[in-house]
Design a protein around this motif. Structure first.
Motif, PDB file in Angstrom:
ATOM      1  N   GLN A  53       0.904   3.911  -3.115  1.00 33.12           N
ATOM      2  CA  GLN A  53       0.559   5.348  -2.492  1.00 33.12           C
ATOM      3  C   GLN A  53       1.750   6.296  -3.100  1.00 33.12           C
ATOM      4  O   GLN A  53       1.397   7.355  -3.800  1.00 33.12           O
ATOM      5  CB  GLN A  53       0.398   5.572  -1.177  1.00 33.12           C
ATOM      6  N   THR A  74      -4.306   7.035 -11.945  1.00 31.56           N
ATOM      7  CA  THR A  74      -3.802   5.985 -11.102  1.00 31.56           C
ATOM      8  C   THR A  74      -4.887   4.991 -10.487  1.00 31.56           C
ATOM      9  O   THR A  74      -4.770   4.505  -9.477  1.00 31.56           O
ATOM     10  CB  THR A  74      -3.123   6.854  -9.931  1.00 31.56           C
ATOM     11  N   GLN A 117      -4.311  -1.420  -4.168  1.00 31.03           N
ATOM     12  CA  GLN A 117      -4.347  -1.170  -2.744  1.00 31.03           C
ATOM     13  C   GLN A 117      -5.514  -2.188  -2.328  1.00 31.03           C
ATOM     14  O   GLN A 117      -5.468  -2.686  -1.137  1.00 31.03           O
ATOM     15  CB  GLN A 117      -4.494   0.184  -2.511  1.00 31.03           C
ATOM     16  N   MET A 167       1.384   6.649  -6.781  1.00 37.37           N
ATOM     17  CA  MET A 167       0.206   7.581  -6.878  1.00 37.37           C
ATOM     18  C   MET A 167       0.880   9.032  -6.731  1.00 37.37           C
ATOM     19  O   MET A 167       0.356   9.691  -7.670  1.00 37.37           O
ATOM     20  CB  MET A 167      -0.888   7.027  -6.386  1.00 37.37           C
ATOM     21  N   THR A 176       0.742  -1.229  -0.027  1.00 42.12           N
ATOM     22  CA  THR A 176      -0.022  -0.024   0.153  1.00 42.12           C
ATOM     23  C   THR A 176       1.120   1.328   0.094  1.00 42.12           C
ATOM     24  O   THR A 176       0.776   2.237  -0.756  1.00 42.12           O
ATOM     25  CB  THR A 176      -0.973  -0.074   1.117  1.00 42.12           C
ATOM     26  N   GLU A 209      -4.700   2.190  -7.554  1.00 46.13           N
ATOM     27  CA  GLU A 209      -5.495   2.185  -6.138  1.00 46.13           C
ATOM     28  C   GLU A 209      -6.446   0.943  -6.137  1.00 46.13           C
ATOM     29  O   GLU A 209      -6.617   0.521  -4.961  1.00 46.13           O
ATOM     30  CB  GLU A 209      -6.794   3.298  -6.560  1.00 46.13           C
ATOM     31  N   SER A 210      -6.910   0.326  -7.184  1.00 45.26           N
ATOM     32  CA  SER A 210      -7.551  -0.865  -7.025  1.00 45.26           C
ATOM     33  C   SER A 210      -6.604  -2.053  -6.551  1.00 45.26           C
ATOM     34  O   SER A 210      -6.959  -3.036  -5.744  1.00 45.26           O
ATOM     35  CB  SER A 210      -8.096  -1.357  -8.659  1.00 45.26           C
TER      36      SER A 210
END
Length: 195
Positions: A133, A145, A152, A136, A129, A149-150
């Motif tokens: 992050q 991004t 994560q 991103m 994660t 995110e998906s």
């Protein structure tokens, strides 16, 4: 390119592991073997740098970058335990050490073991994660991004499912079959602390 590098890193992990254990136990050079084993984290650093350079060179963030972050997270969370387990078996088969004890099979000792394995998954999800992050923020364009995110969310879904499975060992502890000798409290404690 990133998927190929992930495959190369995975193959490299096993090659270094085999070489390190062979040098350590077959050639009886424990320091040289340990040096080879300590080179394994360099593979993840290479993958991390390659992923960052790929994004810096304008590649659109994709599932490949997400998979790389999850791979690195998994290695951080579970790599040490995997190496330790294989080292114990290599010491037994190649070095004459006693056979390593397996994980506890029953009761709360098994629940503690499963909880510790789940902590590795949790650490892996935190690392993945964090890397996602950072990627991103590095890209700086939320419209590009979404795939990161998906990933994560995928990391935390896997962690949640694994957590529920680990918790089930504490809620419904597996009982030994009838006639199986039950370890004393001191033996159970020793078994728990060995893990």
């Amino acid at each position: 390119m990133i998927v190929t590098l992930i495959i190369v890193c995975e193959i490299g992990f096993w090659v270094l592991l085999t070489a390190g254990l062979s040098v350590r136990y077959l050639l009886k050079k424990p320091r040289a073997g340990m040096a080879l084993l300590l080179c394994e984290p360099l593979l993840e650093i290479v993958l991390l740098i390659a992923t960052a350079l790929d994004l810096k060179n304008g590649a659109d963030p994709s599932w490949e970058h997400g998979l790389a972050a999850l791979y690195i997270g998994y290695t951080v969370g579970h790599g040490h335990r995997t190496v330790q387990w294989l080292d114990g078996h290599a010491a037994h088969r190649l070095g004459g050490a006693p056979k390593p004890a397996g994980p506890p099979r029953y009761g709360m000792a098994r629940a503690w073991h499963e909880g510790k394995v789940w902590l590795g998954t949790l650490i892996g999800a935190v690392v993945a994660t964090g890397l996602l992050q950072l990627a991103m923020w590095y890209v700086g364009d939320p419209s590009r991004t979404g795939s990161l995110e998906s990933w994560q969310l995928t990391a935390w879904r896997v962690t949640g499912i694994h957590g529920l499975i680990a918790l089930s060992y504490a809620v419904w502890p597996k009982r030994p079959p009838a006639g199986t000798p039950v370890a004393s409290g001191a033996q159970k404690e020793k078994e728990i602390t060995r893990r």
